[in-house]
Design a protein around this motif. Sequence first.
Motif, short mmCIF file in Angstrom:
data_model
loop_
_atom_site.label_atom_id
_atom_site.label_comp_id
_atom_site.label_asym_id
_atom_site.label_seq_id
_atom_site.Cartn_x
_atom_site.Cartn_y
_atom_site.Cartn_z
N PHE A 86 51.67 40.67 42.79
CA PHE A 86 50.67 39.99 41.97
C PHE A 86 50.70 40.59 40.58
O PHE A 86 50.66 41.81 40.41
N PHE A 87 50.76 39.72 39.57
CA PHE A 87 50.69 40.14 38.18
C PHE A 87 49.57 39.34 37.51
O PHE A 87 49.55 38.11 37.59
N GLY A 88 48.66 40.01 36.84
CA GLY A 88 47.56 39.28 36.23
C GLY A 88 46.87 40.08 35.16
O GLY A 88 47.25 41.21 34.82
N TYR A 89 45.81 39.48 34.64
CA TYR A 89 45.03 40.09 33.57
C TYR A 89 43.59 39.59 33.73
O TYR A 89 43.37 38.42 34.06
N PRO A 90 42.60 40.45 33.51
CA PRO A 90 41.21 40.06 33.82
C PRO A 90 40.67 38.95 32.93
O PRO A 90 40.93 38.92 31.73
N ILE A 91 39.96 38.03 33.55
CA ILE A 91 39.15 37.04 32.85
C ILE A 91 38.18 36.43 33.85
O ILE A 91 38.55 36.14 34.99
N THR A 92 36.93 36.28 33.45
CA THR A 92 35.92 35.67 34.30
C THR A 92 36.12 34.15 34.32
O THR A 92 36.49 33.58 33.30
N PRO A 93 35.92 33.44 35.44
CA PRO A 93 35.32 33.89 36.71
C PRO A 93 36.33 34.09 37.84
O PRO A 93 36.02 33.78 38.98
N GLN A 94 37.53 34.62 37.52
CA GLN A 94 38.52 34.84 38.57
C GLN A 94 38.77 36.32 38.85
O GLN A 94 39.68 36.68 39.59
N ASN A 95 37.96 37.19 38.28
CA ASN A 95 38.27 38.62 38.34
C ASN A 95 38.31 39.20 39.75
O ASN A 95 38.97 40.21 39.99
N GLU A 96 37.62 38.56 40.69
CA GLU A 96 37.68 39.07 42.06
C GLU A 96 39.08 38.98 42.66
O GLU A 96 39.41 39.74 43.57
N ILE A 97 39.90 38.05 42.16
CA ILE A 97 41.26 37.91 42.71
C ILE A 97 42.10 39.13 42.38
O ILE A 97 42.62 39.80 43.29
N PRO A 98 42.29 39.50 41.10
CA PRO A 98 43.06 40.72 40.84
C PRO A 98 42.40 41.98 41.40
O PRO A 98 43.10 42.90 41.85
N GLU A 99 41.08 42.03 41.37
CA GLU A 99 40.39 43.20 41.93
C GLU A 99 40.73 43.35 43.42
O GLU A 99 41.02 44.46 43.89
N TYR A 100 40.73 42.23 44.15
CA TYR A 100 41.03 42.26 45.57
C TYR A 100 42.48 42.68 45.81
O TYR A 100 42.78 43.51 46.67
N PHE A 101 43.40 42.12 45.01
CA PHE A 101 44.81 42.48 45.15
C PHE A 101 45.03 43.96 44.83
O PHE A 101 45.89 44.60 45.44
N SER A 102 44.31 44.49 43.86
CA SER A 102 44.51 45.89 43.46
C SER A 102 44.22 46.84 44.62
O SER A 102 44.83 47.91 44.73
N LYS A 103 43.32 46.44 45.50
CA LYS A 103 43.01 47.25 46.67
C LYS A 103 43.96 46.97 47.83
O LYS A 103 44.44 47.90 48.49
#
Length: 352
Positions: free
Chosen positions: A23-40
């Motif tokens: 997964f490659f991404g960059y934070p932006i609302t309202p999708q931030n839970e997706i990268p946050e979830y992947f990071s864990k």
Amino acid sequence: MKELMKGNEAIAESAIRAGCDAFFGYPITPQNEIPEYFSKRMPEVGGVFVQAESEVGAINMVYGAAGAGARVLTSSSSPGMSLKQEGISYICGAELPCVLVNVVRAGPGLGGILPSQADYFQSVKGGGHGDYKMLVYGPSSVQEAVDIMYMAFDKADKYRMPVMILSDGMLGQMMEAVEIPDYIDKSKLPKKAWATDGSGVGKNRRIVNSLYINPDELEALNVKLANLYKELEEKETLYEEYLTKDAETVFVAYGVTARIAKSAIDSLRAEGIKAGLVRPITLFPFPKKPLIELANAKNVKRFIAVELSMGQMVEDVRLATECKKPVLFFGRIGGNVMTPEEIVKFTKDNLK
């Protein structure tokens, strides 16, 4: 067994179960839970998570990983997805499979973080340069988003193209009971003979590229892609019909808006007004067949496109129905969401 999950997190977990390698991404609302979830979760399953320096960086990382044969995903929200468009065009030109998730927010510009469907044109018409399309899904529930995400990598691999899941701020943030599928067996996935994974040497050298200096070669690529899009129309078009058999008014709506339209239909039916719904599940390819059939039906008097936009999908409804019946539009924008009562009132006002 079902569990209560937020839409964004459920999409991410489904991708992991479907074999997402990176997964490659960059934070932006309202999708931030997706990268946050992947990071864990990615370190737990042996996958790769990278928060890129920008959306431009993220989509080009997707290009590289997809070219090497990985199952790769990126997500963003409207302005961020706009920044990815050049890279998406390159990926389509190079015929690389990947999955993109757009959790749409209101615009234009920075707009607001509330839900919208105003990225429809960008998603289904090819938001970047050149003649290209993607396979685009518009789920209406968290469970449907999970199910689509679970098969998205297979579709991307089969057709060697990006698959987009067009979510929105409401679907991404709502919590619903969902059943997450089991992990796939990645050892059984077919080998990608075209992938630049280091196994192609000598005469079998593999090249991933979207640059064609010879005009005949570039034309041949565009014709090949156009034929692929026709194949998608024949084999991958998905839609739902709701109470259309005797309907005089047919709503066309996708995503969470279709759920609101269904409630309005139930209220109209209770008052003796015959209404129904065609819900596109694939936004490209668009479900033309059921719409032209209904346009030719004697009982159908009108169509109403219902969208969280100023009117985008309505153009495809008019094209699909060949304007044989009036096609009206009802929308809310700016992050406002219509109520069933507003749809009922609009419908009644246009029956006069």
